[in-house]
Design an enzyme around this catalytic site. Structure first.
Site, PDB file in Angstrom:
ATOM      1  N   ASN A   9     -50.567  64.938  52.469  1.00 13.51           N
ATOM      2  CA  ASN A   9     -49.190  64.589  52.064  1.00 13.51           C
ATOM      3  C   ASN A   9     -49.028  63.082  52.239  1.00 13.51           C
ATOM      4  O   ASN A   9     -48.914  62.604  53.361  1.00 13.51           O
ATOM      5  CB  ASN A   9     -48.200  65.369  52.947  1.00 13.51           C
ATOM      6  CG  ASN A   9     -46.756  64.949  52.691  1.00 13.51           C
ATOM      7  OD1 ASN A   9     -46.459  64.285  51.696  1.00 13.51           O
ATOM      8  ND2 ASN A   9     -45.864  65.331  53.594  1.00 13.51           N
ATOM      9  N   LYS A  11     -46.562  61.280  51.386  1.00 12.19           N
ATOM     10  CA  LYS A  11     -45.152  60.898  51.597  1.00 12.19           C
ATOM     11  C   LYS A  11     -44.797  59.694  50.702  1.00 12.19           C
ATOM     12  O   LYS A  11     -45.385  59.555  49.623  1.00 12.19           O
ATOM     13  CB  LYS A  11     -44.894  60.598  53.075  1.00 12.19           C
ATOM     14  CG  LYS A  11     -45.407  61.712  53.988  1.00 12.19           C
ATOM     15  CD  LYS A  11     -44.901  61.593  55.393  1.00 12.19           C
ATOM     16  CE  LYS A  11     -45.566  62.643  56.261  1.00 12.19           C
ATOM     17  NZ  LYS A  11     -44.931  62.806  57.552  1.00 12.19           N
ATOM     18  N   HIS A  95     -40.134  70.404  53.262  1.00 10.46           N
ATOM     19  CA  HIS A  95     -40.741  69.596  54.334  1.00 10.46           C
ATOM     20  C   HIS A  95     -39.627  69.177  55.311  1.00 10.46           C
ATOM     21  O   HIS A  95     -38.488  68.941  54.891  1.00 10.46           O
ATOM     22  CB  HIS A  95     -41.429  68.368  53.729  1.00 10.46           C
ATOM     23  CG  HIS A  95     -42.248  67.618  54.721  1.00 10.46           C
ATOM     24  ND1 HIS A  95     -41.684  66.766  55.644  1.00 10.46           N
ATOM     25  CD2 HIS A  95     -43.584  67.618  54.975  1.00 10.46           C
ATOM     26  CE1 HIS A  95     -42.649  66.264  56.411  1.00 10.46           C
ATOM     27  NE2 HIS A  95     -43.804  66.766  56.023  1.00 10.46           N
ATOM     28  N   GLU A  97     -38.867  66.523  56.616  1.00 16.98           N
ATOM     29  CA  GLU A  97     -38.181  65.269  56.267  1.00 16.98           C
ATOM     30  C   GLU A  97     -37.142  65.510  55.176  1.00 16.98           C
ATOM     31  O   GLU A  97     -36.102  64.849  55.142  1.00 16.98           O
ATOM     32  CB  GLU A  97     -39.221  64.209  55.857  1.00 16.98           C
ATOM     33  CG  GLU A  97     -39.999  63.735  57.084  1.00 16.98           C
ATOM     34  CD  GLU A  97     -41.430  63.312  56.815  1.00 16.98           C
ATOM     35  OE1 GLU A  97     -41.794  63.070  55.650  1.00 16.98           O
ATOM     36  OE2 GLU A  97     -42.208  63.238  57.794  1.00 16.98           O
ATOM     37  N   GLU A 163     -45.226  73.323  60.697  1.00 16.53           N
ATOM     38  CA  GLU A 163     -45.247  71.931  61.133  1.00 16.53           C
ATOM     39  C   GLU A 163     -44.163  71.717  62.187  1.00 16.53           C
ATOM     40  O   GLU A 163     -42.988  71.497  61.833  1.00 16.53           O
ATOM     41  CB  GLU A 163     -44.972  71.007  59.957  1.00 16.53           C
ATOM     42  CG  GLU A 163     -45.966  71.138  58.824  1.00 16.53           C
ATOM     43  CD  GLU A 163     -46.024  69.875  57.999  1.00 16.53           C
ATOM     44  OE1 GLU A 163     -47.076  69.249  57.971  1.00 16.53           O
ATOM     45  OE2 GLU A 163     -45.005  69.508  57.404  1.00 16.53           O
ATOM     46  N   GLY A 169     -46.127  62.998  62.672  1.00 15.22           N
ATOM     47  CA  GLY A 169     -46.149  61.543  62.724  1.00 15.22           C
ATOM     48  C   GLY A 169     -45.973  60.967  64.112  1.00 15.22           C
ATOM     49  O   GLY A 169     -45.741  59.763  64.270  1.00 15.22           O
ATOM     50  N   SER A 207     -49.802  65.748  63.046  1.00 14.40           N
ATOM     51  CA  SER A 207     -50.783  64.853  63.682  1.00 14.40           C
ATOM     52  C   SER A 207     -52.206  65.414  63.655  1.00 14.40           C
ATOM     53  O   SER A 207     -52.963  65.240  64.611  1.00 14.40           O
ATOM     54  CB  SER A 207     -50.345  64.511  65.113  1.00 14.40           C
ATOM     55  OG  SER A 207     -49.102  63.829  65.084  1.00 14.40           O
TER      56      SER A 207
HETATM   57  C1  PEP Z   1     -46.618  65.959  57.415  1.00 14.64           C
HETATM   58  O1  PEP Z   1     -45.721  65.171  57.231  1.00 14.64           O
HETATM   59  O2  PEP Z   1     -46.709  66.941  56.665  1.00 14.64           O
HETATM   60  C2  PEP Z   1     -47.525  65.717  58.519  1.00 14.64           C
HETATM   61  C3  PEP Z   1     -48.190  66.728  58.996  1.00 14.64           C
HETATM   62  O3  PEP Z   1     -47.612  64.429  59.000  1.00 14.64           O
HETATM   63  P1  PEP Z   1     -48.620  63.855  60.119  1.00 14.64           P
HETATM   64  O4  PEP Z   1     -49.978  64.449  59.842  1.00 14.64           O
HETATM   65  O5  PEP Z   1     -48.592  62.391  59.934  1.00 14.64           O
HETATM   66  O6  PEP Z   1     -48.095  64.297  61.431  1.00 14.64           O
END
Ligand code: PEP
Length: 248
Positions: A9, A11, A95, A97, A163, A169, A207
């Site tokens: 992803n 973003k 997601h 976000e 998630e 992040g 992460s």
């Molecule tokens: C995401 O935004 O879907 C995600 C898993 O981000 P990160 O791997 O940076 O934590």
């Protein structure tokens, strides 16, 4: 279903040139250029990237889709039919976000899921609890509430990405025990509540990096990973794909 699914992803990152360069490095690498690997790129770069991916195994995903199904006066929206038209296979839905910054809630997410399925693509429904919700102890109910739209989703192939918001992040990764607990709960919930014919995989996101990918991917009921930050670096993403490839 055998094998792991890895979705990057990106973003709101990259520019036309860096997006192409990233895709070209993945295409040049047999570890990444696989049908079980996808990148979810910013909407404006999807069409040119689809051109580059034509005839390759690596798949393309979108990060969002309109809740409106039919063409019309919906300024700024991108429909499922448009994404399918240019060659997307996956669409991220809900997601954290989007839930946080765009107030997306279940009714719109249900429409997005169904529009994606109706267009012949695979929705990736993202679910997960905040740190506060985890600390209060009701995190499973939060996830079940987010999953509840699946009872109304049409038949087809779809993906769930667990998630935990506190792990996205932040560099904090859920422990393998925490991941196994939630993934098992999601699969059990789906067996009891989703359409029996639905073909469902559950990915972990939060992460995921080269260093922790293998142990996460080997965890019970983890069918793959949704990778944010590490998917912007071809070398890191390659190592995650390599870890997944070993488990096929
Ligand atoms: C995401 O935004 O879907 C995600 C898993 O981000 P990160 O791997 O940076 O934590």
């Amino acid at each position: 279903m055998a094998g792991k699914l890895i979705i990057g992803n990106w973003k709101m990152n990259t520019r036309a040139g860096t997006a192409q360069a990233l895709v070209q490095s993945l295409l040049a690498d047999p570890v990444c250029n696989q049908p079980w690997v996808a990148v979810a790129a910013p909407a404006v770069y999807l069409a040119p990237l689809a051109g580059s991916l034509n005839q390759h195994a690596l798949q393309l995903g979108a990060q969002d889709v309109s809740a409106f199904a039919k063409d019309g006066a919906f300024t700024g929206e991108v429909s499922a039919a448009m994404l399918q038209d240019i060659g997307c296979r996956y669409v991220l839905v809900g997601h954290s976000e989007r839930r946080q910054y765009f107030a997306e809630t279940n009714p719109a997410l249900l429409a997005k899921m169904n529009n994606t399925l109706a267009a012949g693509m695979v929705p990736v429904l993202c679910v997960g609890e905040t740190l506060e919700q985890r600390e209060q102890g009701g995190y499973l109910d939060v996830i079940f509430q987010q999953l509840s739209i699946l009872g109304e989703v049409g038949d087809g192939e779809y993906v769930i990405a667990y998630e935990p918001v506190w792990a996205i992040g932040t560099g904090k990764v859920a422990s393998l025990e925490q991941i196994a607990e939630i993934h098992t709960a999601i699969k059990t919930w789906c067996l009891q509540n989703a359409k029996p014919s639905a073909n469902i995989r559950v990915l972990y996101g939060g992460s995921v990096k080269a260093e922790n990918a293998e142990s996460i991917l080997m965890t019970e009921n983890v069918d793959g990973a949704l990778v944010g930050g590490a998917s912007l670096d071809a070398g890191s993403f390659r190592m995650i794909c390599q870890a997944a490839g070993k488990l096929i």
